[in-house]
Design a protein around this motif. Structure first.
Motif, mmCIF file in Angstrom:
data_model
loop_
_atom_site.group_PDB
_atom_site.id
_atom_site.type_symbol
_atom_site.label_atom_id
_atom_site.label_comp_id
_atom_site.label_asym_id
_atom_site.label_seq_id
_atom_site.Cartn_x
_atom_site.Cartn_y
_atom_site.Cartn_z
ATOM 1 N N TYR A 97 80.699 30.155 36.978
ATOM 2 C CA TYR A 97 79.640 31.030 36.507
ATOM 3 C C TYR A 97 80.203 32.121 35.595
ATOM 4 C CZ TYR A 97 77.548 28.639 40.426
ATOM 5 O OH TYR A 97 77.101 27.644 41.270
ATOM 6 N N PRO A 98 79.751 32.188 34.329
ATOM 7 C CA PRO A 98 80.225 33.255 33.437
ATOM 8 C C PRO A 98 79.950 34.640 34.042
ATOM 9 C CG PRO A 98 79.099 31.562 32.180
ATOM 10 C CD PRO A 98 78.857 31.250 33.631
ATOM 11 N N ALA A 99 80.996 35.442 34.145
ATOM 12 C CA ALA A 99 80.910 36.738 34.828
ATOM 13 C C ALA A 99 79.950 37.710 34.154
ATOM 14 C CB ALA A 99 82.302 37.361 34.912
ATOM 15 N N PHE A 100 79.846 37.672 32.840
ATOM 16 C CA PHE A 100 79.042 38.672 32.134
ATOM 17 C C PHE A 100 77.598 38.714 32.629
ATOM 18 C CE2 PHE A 100 77.427 35.138 29.778
ATOM 19 C CZ PHE A 100 76.180 35.550 29.349
ATOM 20 N N GLN A 101 77.061 37.569 33.070
ATOM 21 C CA GLN A 101 75.648 37.523 33.453
ATOM 22 C C GLN A 101 75.342 38.302 34.731
ATOM 23 O OE1 GLN A 101 74.282 33.479 34.305
ATOM 24 N NE2 GLN A 101 76.313 32.982 35.095
ATOM 25 N N PHE A 102 76.376 38.717 35.447
ATOM 26 C CA PHE A 102 76.184 39.483 36.671
ATOM 27 C C PHE A 102 76.475 40.971 36.483
ATOM 28 C CE2 PHE A 102 77.469 35.149 37.915
ATOM 29 C CZ PHE A 102 76.237 34.730 38.401
ATOM 30 N N TYR A 103 76.802 41.390 35.262
ATOM 31 C CA TYR A 103 77.065 42.802 34.990
ATOM 32 C C TYR A 103 75.752 43.577 35.008
ATOM 33 C CZ TYR A 103 81.984 42.337 33.547
ATOM 34 O OH TYR A 103 83.329 42.153 33.521
ATOM 35 N N ALA A 104 75.779 44.757 35.571
ATOM 36 C CA ALA A 104 74.588 45.610 35.644
ATOM 37 C C ALA A 104 74.087 45.997 34.258
ATOM 38 C CB ALA A 104 74.897 46.866 36.460
ATOM 39 N N SER A 105 74.974 46.056 33.268
ATOM 40 C CA SER A 105 74.588 46.475 31.917
ATOM 41 C C SER A 105 73.982 45.346 31.080
ATOM 42 C CB SER A 105 75.803 47.064 31.189
ATOM 43 O OG SER A 105 76.837 46.096 31.097
ATOM 44 N N LEU A 106 73.863 44.140 31.624
ATOM 45 C CA LEU A 106 73.322 43.003 30.881
ATOM 46 C C LEU A 106 71.890 43.284 30.423
ATOM 47 C CD1 LEU A 106 73.595 40.030 29.910
ATOM 48 C CD2 LEU A 106 72.676 39.359 32.141
ATOM 49 N N ASP A 107 71.628 43.044 29.164
ATOM 50 C CA ASP A 107 70.270 43.139 28.609
ATOM 51 C C ASP A 107 69.523 41.886 29.078
ATOM 52 O OD1 ASP A 107 67.950 43.035 27.045
ATOM 53 O OD2 ASP A 107 68.976 43.724 25.220
ATOM 54 N N LEU A 108 68.852 42.003 30.221
ATOM 55 C CA LEU A 108 68.194 40.851 30.845
ATOM 56 C C LEU A 108 67.114 40.239 29.961
ATOM 57 C CD1 LEU A 108 67.926 42.096 34.523
ATOM 58 C CD2 LEU A 108 69.313 40.186 33.694
ATOM 59 N N LYS A 109 66.370 41.078 29.265
ATOM 60 C CA LYS A 109 65.293 40.564 28.408
ATOM 61 C C LYS A 109 65.878 39.700 27.289
ATOM 62 C CE LYS A 109 61.465 41.936 25.474
ATOM 63 N NZ LYS A 109 60.828 43.026 24.774
ATOM 64 N N MET A 110 66.877 40.211 26.595
ATOM 65 C CA MET A 110 67.471 39.470 25.479
ATOM 66 C C MET A 110 68.197 38.224 25.977
ATOM 67 S SD MET A 110 67.306 39.518 22.405
ATOM 68 C CE MET A 110 68.005 39.027 20.896
ATOM 69 N N PHE A 111 68.878 38.339 27.113
ATOM 70 C CA PHE A 111 69.554 37.180 27.693
ATOM 71 C C PHE A 111 68.522 36.104 28.036
ATOM 72 C CE2 PHE A 111 71.482 35.040 31.514
ATOM 73 C CZ PHE A 111 72.418 34.306 30.806
ATOM 74 N N GLY A 112 67.370 36.508 28.557
ATOM 75 C CA GLY A 112 66.308 35.553 28.877
ATOM 76 C C GLY A 112 65.778 34.850 27.637
ATOM 77 N N VAL A 113 65.608 35.605 26.546
ATOM 78 C CA VAL A 113 65.142 35.014 25.286
ATOM 79 C C VAL A 113 66.170 34.013 24.766
ATOM 80 C CG1 VAL A 113 64.656 35.523 22.850
ATOM 81 C CG2 VAL A 113 63.687 36.972 24.651
ATOM 82 N N LEU A 114 67.422 34.426 24.785
ATOM 83 C CA LEU A 114 68.497 33.560 24.308
ATOM 84 C C LEU A 114 68.569 32.285 25.157
ATOM 85 C CD1 LEU A 114 71.884 34.779 23.122
ATOM 86 C CD2 LEU A 114 71.800 32.887 24.704
ATOM 87 N N ARG A 115 68.514 32.455 26.450
ATOM 88 C CA ARG A 115 68.584 31.321 27.374
ATOM 89 C C ARG A 115 67.424 30.350 27.142
ATOM 90 N NH1 ARG A 115 69.796 31.842 33.776
ATOM 91 N NH2 ARG A 115 70.219 29.653 34.071
ATOM 92 N N ALA A 116 66.218 30.885 27.030
ATOM 93 C CA ALA A 116 65.034 30.040 26.817
ATOM 94 C C ALA A 116 65.111 29.309 25.481
ATOM 95 C CB ALA A 116 63.771 30.900 26.890
ATOM 96 N N THR A 117 65.624 29.973 24.457
ATOM 97 C CA THR A 117 65.734 29.345 23.144
ATOM 98 C C THR A 117 66.654 28.127 23.196
ATOM 99 O OG1 THR A 117 65.340 31.479 22.079
ATOM 100 C CG2 THR A 117 66.303 29.752 20.719
ATOM 101 N N PHE A 118 67.787 28.263 23.847
ATOM 102 C CA PHE A 118 68.696 27.114 23.984
ATOM 103 C C PHE A 118 68.052 26.019 24.828
ATOM 104 C CE2 PHE A 118 71.962 29.757 22.194
ATOM 105 C CZ PHE A 118 72.919 28.882 21.709
ATOM 106 N N GLN A 119 67.423 26.390 25.948
ATOM 107 C CA GLN A 119 66.827 25.397 26.847
ATOM 108 C C GLN A 119 65.684 24.640 26.195
ATOM 109 O OE1 GLN A 119 65.928 27.779 30.328
ATOM 110 N NE2 GLN A 119 67.802 27.124 31.359
#
Length: 143
Positions: free
Chosen positions: A59-81
């Motif tokens: 599991y990539p560690a960055f995704q569990f950091y408190a500072s993660l921009d969850l909204k942008m990560f979700g958009v990025l994730r959905a775009t790839f999926q």
């Protein structure tokens, strides 16, 4: 959310965000997460990379950091999926240094680390740059 081991320098913090966690390390973070964090899609369905002959998930560690921009990560994730690409494709993009990000990676930017020339942009402009890079990556993967 529990972060990766405490870094001693900014450079070390950035290198730790690219680290892959074992299932045991992921489960430790899960056990320490607050109840509200457990409902986050990152914990419910973390990005995982299967590697090695045994195809063991990491599991990539960055995704569990408190500072993660969850909204942008979700958009990025959905775009790839939605375009049919795997977590490995996304991970390869996230950890690749990008000229448009001043030599930083998308993972670092999602954690709020920006090169000077990118830091002076507004959040919306930084997000647009990141989304443009995602589209370029999707185009590259289709070739």
């Amino acid at each position: 959310m529990d972060e990766a081991p405490t870094p001693k320098t900014d450079a070390e913090a950035l290198s730790l965000c690219h680290r892959l966690l074992t299932k045991a390390e992921y489960e430790l973070r899960l056990s320490r997460a607050s109840a509200s964090s457990l409902s986050d899609s990152v914990f419910a369905q973390p990005m995982s990379i299967k590697s090695g002959l045994e195809r063991v998930a990491q599991y990539p560690a960055f995704q569990f950091y408190a500072s993660l921009d969850l909204k942008m990560f979700g958009v990025l994730r959905a775009t790839f999926q939605t375009n049919g690409y795997s977590d490995l494709d996304r991970w390869n993009f996230l950890r690749t240094a990008q000229t448009a990000l001043g030599g930083m990676t998308a993972a670092e930017c999602l954690l709020g680390h920006h090169a000077a020339e990118v830091a002076e942009l507004t959040k919306n402009d930084r997000d647009e740059v990141l989304l443009d890079l995602v589209q370029e990556e999707l185009w590259r993967l289709q070739q």
